[in-house]
Design an enzyme around this catalytic site. Sequence first.
Site, PDB file in Angstrom:
ATOM      1  N   SER A   1     -57.067  24.021  -2.135  1.00 24.99           N
ATOM      2  CA  SER A   1     -58.066  23.640  -3.134  1.00 24.99           C
ATOM      3  C   SER A   1     -57.474  23.417  -4.517  1.00 24.99           C
ATOM      4  O   SER A   1     -58.013  22.651  -5.317  1.00 24.99           O
ATOM      5  CB  SER A   1     -59.177  24.692  -3.217  1.00 24.99           C
ATOM      6  OG  SER A   1     -58.643  25.960  -3.582  1.00 24.99           O
TER       7      SER A   1
ATOM      8  N   SER B   1     -42.978  31.153  -0.894  1.00 26.15           N
ATOM      9  CA  SER B   1     -42.648  32.454  -1.459  1.00 26.15           C
ATOM     10  C   SER B   1     -42.583  32.291  -2.974  1.00 26.15           C
ATOM     11  O   SER B   1     -43.468  31.699  -3.584  1.00 26.15           O
ATOM     12  CB  SER B   1     -41.327  32.964  -0.883  1.00 26.15           C
ATOM     13  OG  SER B   1     -40.953  34.205  -1.430  1.00 26.15           O
TER      14      SER B   1
ATOM     15  N   TYR C   1     -46.602  42.277  -6.495  1.00 22.00           N
ATOM     16  CA  TYR C   1     -46.438  40.878  -6.096  1.00 22.00           C
ATOM     17  C   TYR C   1     -45.056  40.681  -5.474  1.00 22.00           C
ATOM     18  O   TYR C   1     -44.924  40.016  -4.439  1.00 22.00           O
ATOM     19  CB  TYR C   1     -46.620  39.974  -7.306  1.00 22.00           C
ATOM     20  CG  TYR C   1     -46.494  38.497  -7.006  1.00 22.00           C
ATOM     21  CD1 TYR C   1     -47.383  37.858  -6.148  1.00 22.00           C
ATOM     22  CD2 TYR C   1     -45.481  37.732  -7.594  1.00 22.00           C
ATOM     23  CE1 TYR C   1     -47.275  36.499  -5.876  1.00 22.00           C
ATOM     24  CE2 TYR C   1     -45.368  36.371  -7.330  1.00 22.00           C
ATOM     25  CZ  TYR C   1     -46.260  35.768  -6.473  1.00 22.00           C
ATOM     26  OH  TYR C   1     -46.141  34.416  -6.218  1.00 22.00           O
TER      27      TYR C   1
ATOM     28  N   LYS D   1     -43.961  39.094  -1.684  1.00 23.75           N
ATOM     29  CA  LYS D   1     -43.069  37.947  -1.515  1.00 23.75           C
ATOM     30  C   LYS D   1     -41.734  38.348  -0.880  1.00 23.75           C
ATOM     31  O   LYS D   1     -41.142  37.560  -0.142  1.00 23.75           O
ATOM     32  CB  LYS D   1     -42.860  37.238  -2.847  1.00 23.75           C
ATOM     33  CG  LYS D   1     -44.131  36.550  -3.357  1.00 23.75           C
ATOM     34  CD  LYS D   1     -44.709  35.582  -2.330  1.00 23.75           C
ATOM     35  CE  LYS D   1     -45.894  34.807  -2.847  1.00 23.75           C
ATOM     36  NZ  LYS D   1     -46.461  33.873  -1.835  1.00 23.75           N
TER      37      LYS D   1
END
Length: 290
Positions: free
Chosen positions: A22, A145, A159, A163
């Site tokens: 999106s 990533s 975060y 990753k």
Amino acid sequence: MTMTTSKNNSQTGKVWFITGASTGFGRLLAEHLFTLGANVVATARNTDTLSEFTTKHPANSLVLQLDVTKPDSIANAHDDALAHFGHVDVLVNNAGYGLTGAIEEVTDEEFMPMFETNVLGLLHVTKAFLPEFRKQHSGNIVNISSIAGLVGSPGWGYYNATKFAVEGISDALTVEMEPFGVHVTVIQPGPFRTDFLGRSGKESKLQIADYQTTAGKTREYFHTQAGKQAGDPQKAVEAIVAAVSAPNPPKHLLLGKFALNRFRGKLDAMQKEISEWESTTLGADFPEGS
């Protein structure tokens, strides 16, 4: 010389399945692929902004609602994509978002939804398509990533965790899929002018003053750098298509000078530390022959 753009990489007849289409990289990638003749399955939790794809490209597009944290949603999107196009050549795991906050500041309630999206969502979507890839003995899996999957930074620890997980999953999957002719590429962008620091980014509610000079600086970056990042997202999606189109796709692809410099800096520091502690490292084994 390795190609860095996808201007001549026709995708006519290829079917790309993209999560998180999106906004950001996902949307730009879909738009770019249409110009190359690809068939695109564009998925998102909210598909309202994707309706123009079916209007402009009715024969080449399929827009599907997909929440990567919900197994039934994944199964439905998988089945609908195969029913419509018959197969998928390229899976792009792009859905994800960031969360900033010091390790002590972030709560499980804040972290777990990101983990479920960035890690478990990627795993479950990938697993849904692996049987088809094995049977086809061809295809590409692209996992988005970040440089945050290679280098940890204050304020990005949670975060980073998601990753770094994507990196490990991708490395293992690369070896597992090689016998079937399926290529896995993990993309490691630095800062790009997407909405990562805007709509897609979240912050911990708790802020501890003692972390102002570490994680606090990341919060400051979060609020002041949106729209100022050096990375051009259009060039990034062109690079992704070029990588997928290469005869020997890269297993890892850094994007942007920032990412390259950060990772080279980490490699240099690790090499120095490894050398300094090499005797200790080697001394941890049993003597040879024992």
